[in-house]
Design a protein around this motif. Sequence first.
Motif, PDB file in Angstrom:
ATOM      1  N   SER A 284       0.851  -1.199   0.000  1.00 43.26           N
ATOM      2  CA  SER A 284       0.000   0.000   0.000  1.00 43.26           C
ATOM      3  C   SER A 284       0.884   1.246   0.000  1.00 43.26           C
ATOM      4  O   SER A 284       1.940   1.266   0.622  1.00 43.26           O
ATOM      5  N   ARG A 285       0.412   2.289  -0.675  1.00 40.42           N
ATOM      6  CA  ARG A 285       1.270   3.478  -0.790  1.00 40.42           C
ATOM      7  C   ARG A 285       1.424   4.178   0.561  1.00 40.42           C
ATOM      8  O   ARG A 285       2.520   4.515   0.964  1.00 40.42           O
ATOM      9  N   VAL A 286       0.320   4.399   1.244  1.00 40.23           N
ATOM     10  CA  VAL A 286       0.370   5.034   2.578  1.00 40.23           C
ATOM     11  C   VAL A 286      -0.391   4.142   3.546  1.00 40.23           C
ATOM     12  O   VAL A 286      -1.503   3.707   3.253  1.00 40.23           O
ATOM     13  N   VAL A 288      -1.861   3.783   7.444  1.00 41.58           N
ATOM     14  CA  VAL A 288      -2.220   4.447   8.703  1.00 41.58           C
ATOM     15  C   VAL A 288      -2.645   3.355   9.676  1.00 41.58           C
ATOM     16  O   VAL A 288      -3.437   2.476   9.318  1.00 41.58           O
ATOM     17  N   LYS A 300       5.451  -0.418  12.912  1.00 36.56           N
ATOM     18  CA  LYS A 300       6.756  -0.501  12.213  1.00 36.56           C
ATOM     19  C   LYS A 300       6.583  -0.335  10.708  1.00 36.56           C
ATOM     20  O   LYS A 300       7.520   0.046  10.008  1.00 36.56           O
ATOM     21  N   ALA A 302       3.786   1.331   9.447  1.00 35.73           N
ATOM     22  CA  ALA A 302       2.847   2.434   9.198  1.00 35.73           C
ATOM     23  C   ALA A 302       3.583   3.734   8.872  1.00 35.73           C
ATOM     24  O   ALA A 302       4.653   4.007   9.411  1.00 35.73           O
ATOM     25  N   ASP A 303       2.995   4.509   7.970  1.00 35.26           N
ATOM     26  CA  ASP A 303       3.523   5.849   7.703  1.00 35.26           C
ATOM     27  C   ASP A 303       3.003   6.829   8.752  1.00 35.26           C
ATOM     28  O   ASP A 303       3.675   7.785   9.111  1.00 35.26           O
ATOM     29  N   TYR A 304       1.769   6.613   9.185  1.00 41.85           N
ATOM     30  CA  TYR A 304       1.167   7.449  10.223  1.00 41.85           C
ATOM     31  C   TYR A 304       0.543   6.536  11.263  1.00 41.85           C
ATOM     32  O   TYR A 304      -0.080   5.523  10.908  1.00 41.85           O
TER      33      TYR A 304
END
Length: 327
Positions: A284-286, A288, A300, A302-304
């Motif tokens: 996935s690109r981003v 959360v 670890k 996650a971007d957010y």
Amino acid sequence: MTPAILVIGELREDKPTDASREAAGVARRLVGDAPVMGLLIGSPVEPAAAGWCRDGVDTVRWLAEPPAGGRLAGALVPSLLALLSEGSIELVLLPSTGFGRELAGALAARWDAGAATGVTAITRTAEGWEVRRPVFGGRATETRILSGPRAVVALRPRSFPAPEPREAPAAAAVQAVVAPGPWAAGPTRIGSEPVVSGGGPALGDAPIVVAGGRGVGSSDQFRLIEELAGALDAAVGASRAVTDAGWRPASLQVGQTGRTVTPQLYIAVGISGAIQHVVGMIGSRVIVAINSDPSAPIFKVADYGIVGDLLQIVPALTAEIRRVRGR
Ligand SMILES: Cc1cc2nc3c(=O)[nH]c(=O)nc-3n(C[C@H](O)[C@H](O)[C@H](O)COP(=O)(O)OP(=O)(O)OC[C@H]3O[C@@H](n4cnc5c(N)ncnc54)[C@H](O)[C@@H]3O)c2cc1C
């Protein structure tokens, strides 16, 4: 010499899927101005062919689905081989969906070709087609050369940009031709189970996925995930803990023994981040993550991250998204 490429596309609601459009764009980039043949499987619809031509293919063939067998890859292979024997195709590109991966293997075996699935980059080298793809749940990238005279390559959806539409091609180029049968004796569908999508867009294609895990607490509370997904026009996913508990059907499961998804945005709610789940969503690109445990492994990847109680965070998030979107 410029290779001849066949792109096999899938239709959804009479239109080529985004992944099929991406494959057409990749083929166009690989061959420059040389012709690209497209093949759509399903009912012939002229506007679908015209749109796909603007994405990069020059001629479109139609292959009707086997009347009794449904979309079974093995049943399509004899007709595909007949089509391939007509010309000098060196490379077949198709989306790396469940169907595409099945078809890639079945076709490559019978066409005596090299094959790769889940491919995120492809280039032509002096040795053959160089393909790259994530392996070990995205922890490493494999580079492989398909050096034989023929190759079948399944491209991972959303790993390539959507093609820039070209000028409308010549009218002749969009003439649909039904490839000849007959359907060979092959696999037969002996039963089927409807795929439950969770109400929103299909899990495999959705640009946004909201997935819930055991932390959601109960089947009743899982509606919080569905409401957030609804507010975002997202697909609903689930961890195996959820599907094993019978809170939601197995068709929503993401992970090693479920679906692999590569949306623009993946929101993991109450999911710990076990490796068997992560392998299905790491592309996935981003990402959360919402989890009450700050040491949950999901953070670890996650971007957010939002650390807190999902029973408070998710309804507040849903309400705010509805407010911003005027719903
Ligand atoms: C061979 C094999 C294949 C598997 N295949 C898959 C697969 O395809 N997909 C898959 O998902 N799993 C798969 N699993 C299972 C996997 O190992 C995990 O058991 C599973 O992913 C755990 O699901 P979960 O994260 O929902 O639950 P849990 O691990 O129990 O995590 C729940 C999380 O919710 C958090 N939480 C609890 N309450 C709250 C709250 N109120 N607010 C916020 N957060 C909260 C907790 O902190 C915890 O991190 C497989 C296992 C095996 C052995």
